[in-house]
Design a protein around this motif. Structure first.
Motif, PDB file in Angstrom:
ATOM      1  N   ALA A 242       0.833  -1.211   0.000  1.00 38.77           N
ATOM      2  CA  ALA A 242       0.000   0.000   0.000  1.00 38.77           C
ATOM      3  C   ALA A 242       0.866   1.259   0.000  1.00 38.77           C
ATOM      4  O   ALA A 242       0.558   2.236  -0.694  1.00 38.77           O
ATOM      5  N   PHE A 246       0.882   4.062  -2.799  1.00 36.42           N
ATOM      6  CA  PHE A 246       0.606   5.450  -2.388  1.00 36.42           C
ATOM      7  C   PHE A 246       1.716   6.382  -2.849  1.00 36.42           C
ATOM      8  O   PHE A 246       1.454   7.506  -3.323  1.00 36.42           O
ATOM      9  N   SER A 283      -4.409   2.225  -2.852  1.00 32.99           N
ATOM     10  CA  SER A 283      -3.608   2.208  -1.624  1.00 32.99           C
ATOM     11  C   SER A 283      -4.501   2.188  -0.388  1.00 32.99           C
ATOM     12  O   SER A 283      -4.187   1.515   0.605  1.00 32.99           O
TER      13      SER A 283
END
Length: 313
Positions: A242, A246, A283
């Protein structure tokens, strides 16, 4: 004290009729160790099973070649069901010195460790070991060390010893090999490991059952480590992904935003802007997945505790 304990020496074998008799007899000839020998014949098409029985070993045969991971699982179940105190694994080709079996069992017997793994690399690369194989083994050991936060010198050595407590706690998934998964599983459960320097011989023309193709070995081992990391550290696993997604969203979105500030227009980067928003949403979903996976991991740990209690009955 070890003579009063039940010790099982396990030998995985696939077409080892030429060497296994000598290994079995040398184990039985050890004055310092009273034990039984189990040969798991993993689908051999030669006289491995017959030779092993004649040498005095117990033999369990697989109808087909299932891999050393399944062979170890067979030995593990046999050891637990017959209530052995220690399980030692050693190769069938005479590569290791049977006199060092006691070196592996001693730390467990003295309660200094819960399982022992042989370290072939205590003095750097062993003689006759191919450089590429040594390099590959060390890279995998480095990955295992990062995951477990314990420096593991040789995570691939099959010369090992386990306490009964370790054996009944193990839950393995990989059929290809077990060496890395056992370390990950047991250290994740806070068992203590001893790393014992062991002598090893490499024979010219001898092809490893597991690492006969280095790229195939690295690929399959990486999959096992990948799955183990997902299972044992799910929050870190998914949260790391994630974070990467991101970061990509921020970089791409930041570029589009800077362009908008500079020109007042998103074009010709409108598609990149949409893509960055999609990554941002992904994300967020991955963070939610990390939280769910962490919750499921807690459930898995509780189920393993229940299973352990049932095995101890």
């Amino acid at each position: 004290m070890i003579e009063k304990s039940k010790t099982l020496v396990y030998i995985p074998a696939f077409n080892e009729e030429k060497t296994i008799e000598g290994v079995i007899k040398s184990i039985f000839n050890l004055d310092s160790l009273k034990c039984e020998v189990l040969v798991v014949d993993d689908g051999s098409n030669d006289l491995t099973a017959k030779v092993s029985k004649e040498a005095g070993a117990k033999v369990i045969s697989h109808y087909s070649n299932k891999g050393v991971g399944k062979a170890f699982e067979t030995a593990l179940n046999y050891s637990v069901n017959n209530r052995y105190d220690f399980l030692v694994s050693i190769d069938a080709d005479g590569q290791f010195d049977v006199n060092q079996i006691l070196d592996l069992v001693n730390p467990i017997m003295l309660k200094e460790a819960d399982f022992s793994i042989g370290d072939r690399f205590y003095n750097r690369r062993p003689n006759e070991m191919p450089k590429i194989k040594y390099w590959g083994n060390k890279r995998i050991s480095n990955i295992i060390s990062v995951i477990t936060k314990i420096r593991i010198s040789d995570s691939s050595c099959g010369f090992r010893a386990y306490s009964r407590e370790c054996l009944i706690s193990l839950n393995l998934q990989g059929a290809f090999t077990y060496t890395h998964e056992t370390i990950l599983d047991l250290l994740d459960k806070n068992f203590r490991v001893a790393q014992i320097p062991v002598k090893v011989k490499y024979f010219e023309g001898r092809v490893s059952r597991v690492a006969n193709n280095l790229f195939r070995y690295a690929f399959k081992t990486s999959i096992i480590i990948f799955k183990a990391l997902k299972d044992y550290k799910p929050f870190q696993f998914f949260f790391t992904i994630a974070s990467i997604v991101f970061l990509l969203a921020v970089i791409i979105g930041g570029f589009v935003f800077y362009h908008w500030l500079d020109t007042g227009y998103i074009t010709p980067y409108k598609s990149l802007g949409i893509f960055s928003l999609a990554l941002l949403g992904m994300s967020v979903l991955l963070v939610i997945l990390a939280l769910i996976a962490d919750m499921l991991n807690r459930i898995r740990r509780n189920q393993e505790k229940i299973l352990l209690l049932l095995k101890n009955k």
